[in-house]
Enzyme design. Structure first.
Site, mmCIF file in Angstrom:
data_model
loop_
_atom_site.group_PDB
_atom_site.id
_atom_site.type_symbol
_atom_site.label_atom_id
_atom_site.label_comp_id
_atom_site.label_asym_id
_atom_site.label_seq_id
_atom_site.Cartn_x
_atom_site.Cartn_y
_atom_site.Cartn_z
ATOM 1 C CE1 TYR A 36 9.568 12.215 53.388
ATOM 2 C CE2 TYR A 36 8.098 14.089 53.409
ATOM 3 C CZ TYR A 36 8.761 13.102 52.716
ATOM 4 O OH TYR A 36 8.619 13.012 51.350
ATOM 5 N N GLY A 38 18.483 18.564 43.832
ATOM 6 C CA GLY A 38 19.322 18.721 45.011
ATOM 7 C C GLY A 38 20.067 20.046 45.073
#
Length: 330
Positions: free
Chosen positions: A53, A215
């Site tokens: 990440y 999302g």
């Protein structure tokens, strides 16, 4: 805050999981620290991250942001159940990715250094490795556990068959094996119900849904558009899903309005109501978004609402009316 055991383990974790993918990408270090402080204030003790990440060009790596927060003291590390991941390549040289014993060792040491800690609570395989034998993987993991560097192991993006392979290989070595599986799971993507969720239940793994609002498509995107506000779910892959399922999303938001709840909270509450789900991963970009997510913990969806959600977002398989995995049967 509500707590539950992570799978069949004795590890107590919050029923909402703080996802850190935005830390260093969309959220500054200072704001990330504020969100983690707020998470502890609200009783969230389960934090999820990954060694990749924030590692794309122009981003700030996420693990060091968390490490600096731990270094601030006040028992931050001790109060946190920390989960990170290994698998995705961190460089272009051989053995800088996947699940060889060499990469597992190197990746774990690197994560420990970045996180500023001497142990990881839950070390997760970010993906199944189809080239490394399970004997090698479990031997490498066993060494980490013996060294006290990792306490529990989990998986992510595994199929039901992969979970069975992993657990049977662990059983042959008299290991505890996996305690969790992290999969995409939401009202619009229920494929894990066919085999992954039944396998997780059978082997005593807690399921940790990622992408719980697809999302942003399930977060009230149409209402936000009407109100003139910026909304996730209107670009990239989410935009395609919204266009394809516009009628269904319209009906979903109408249902949520009818019961007086925000669509994002209903989407999370539905996941919390599913047997075998430990807790969905929330990825707040602000402390206010984190506070808002807590509402999902207090929502109890009645039978009629759950039935209507099943009508709008049917269970997968040729016979989705049957409980999985029997949904395959006719």
């Amino acid at each position: 805050m509500e707590y539950t055991n992570l799978g069949r383990s004795g590890l107590a974790v919050s029923r909402l999981v703080l996802g850190t993918m935005n830390f260093g990408t969309q959220t500054s270090e200072a704001d990330s620290h504020a969100i983690m402080d707020r998470a502890h204030d609200r009783g969230i003790n389960f934090f999820d991250t990954a060694n990749v990440y924030g590692t794309r060009p122009g981003e700030v790596p996420t693990e060091p942001i968390i490490g600096k927060w731990f270094a601030s003291g006040s028992g931050r590390r001790e109060k946190t159940v920390l989960a990170t991941k290994v698998y995705i390549p961190t460089g272009s040289w051989p053995n800088e990715g996947r699940l060889s014993a060499l990469n597992i060792r190197r990746a774990c040491e690197a994560s420990l250094k970045r996180l500023g800690t001497d142990y990881i609570d839950v070390y997760q395989m970010h993906h199944v490795d189809r080239t490394t034998p399970w004997e090698e993987i479990w031997e490498a993991f066993g060494v980490l556990r013996q060294q006290g560097k990792v306490l529990y192991f989990g998986s992510s993006n595994f199929a039901g068959w992969h979970l069975a392979q992993a657990q049977e290989a662990a059983r042959s070595r008299h290991f505890l094996g996996l305690v969790s599986e992290q999969s995409m799971y939401n009202l619009m993507n229920r494929w894990v119900e066919l085999e992954v969720l039944p396998a997780a239940r059978h082997y005593g793994l807690g399921l940790i849904p990622w992408g719980p609002l697809n999302g942003g498509v399930l977060a009230g995107v149409l209402r936000k558009q009407k109100e003139g506000g910026a909304a996730r779910g209107t670009s990239g892959h989410s935009a395609g899903a919204l266009a394809k399922h516009h009628e269904t999303i319209t009906a979903y938001e109408k249902l949520c309005a009818g019961i007086g709840e925000d669509p994002a909270h209903v989407g999370l509450a539905w996941l919390l109501a599913q047997e075998g789900v430990t807790g969905p991963i929330i990825g707040p970009r602000t402390a206010a978004q984190l506070d808002s997510s807590l509402r999902a913990l207090t929502i109890r969806l009645d039978g009629a609402t759950l039935a209507r959600l099943d009508e709008l977002f049917p269970a997968p398989g040729p016979n989705g009316s049957k409980p999985a995995p029997e949904a395959y049967a006719w």
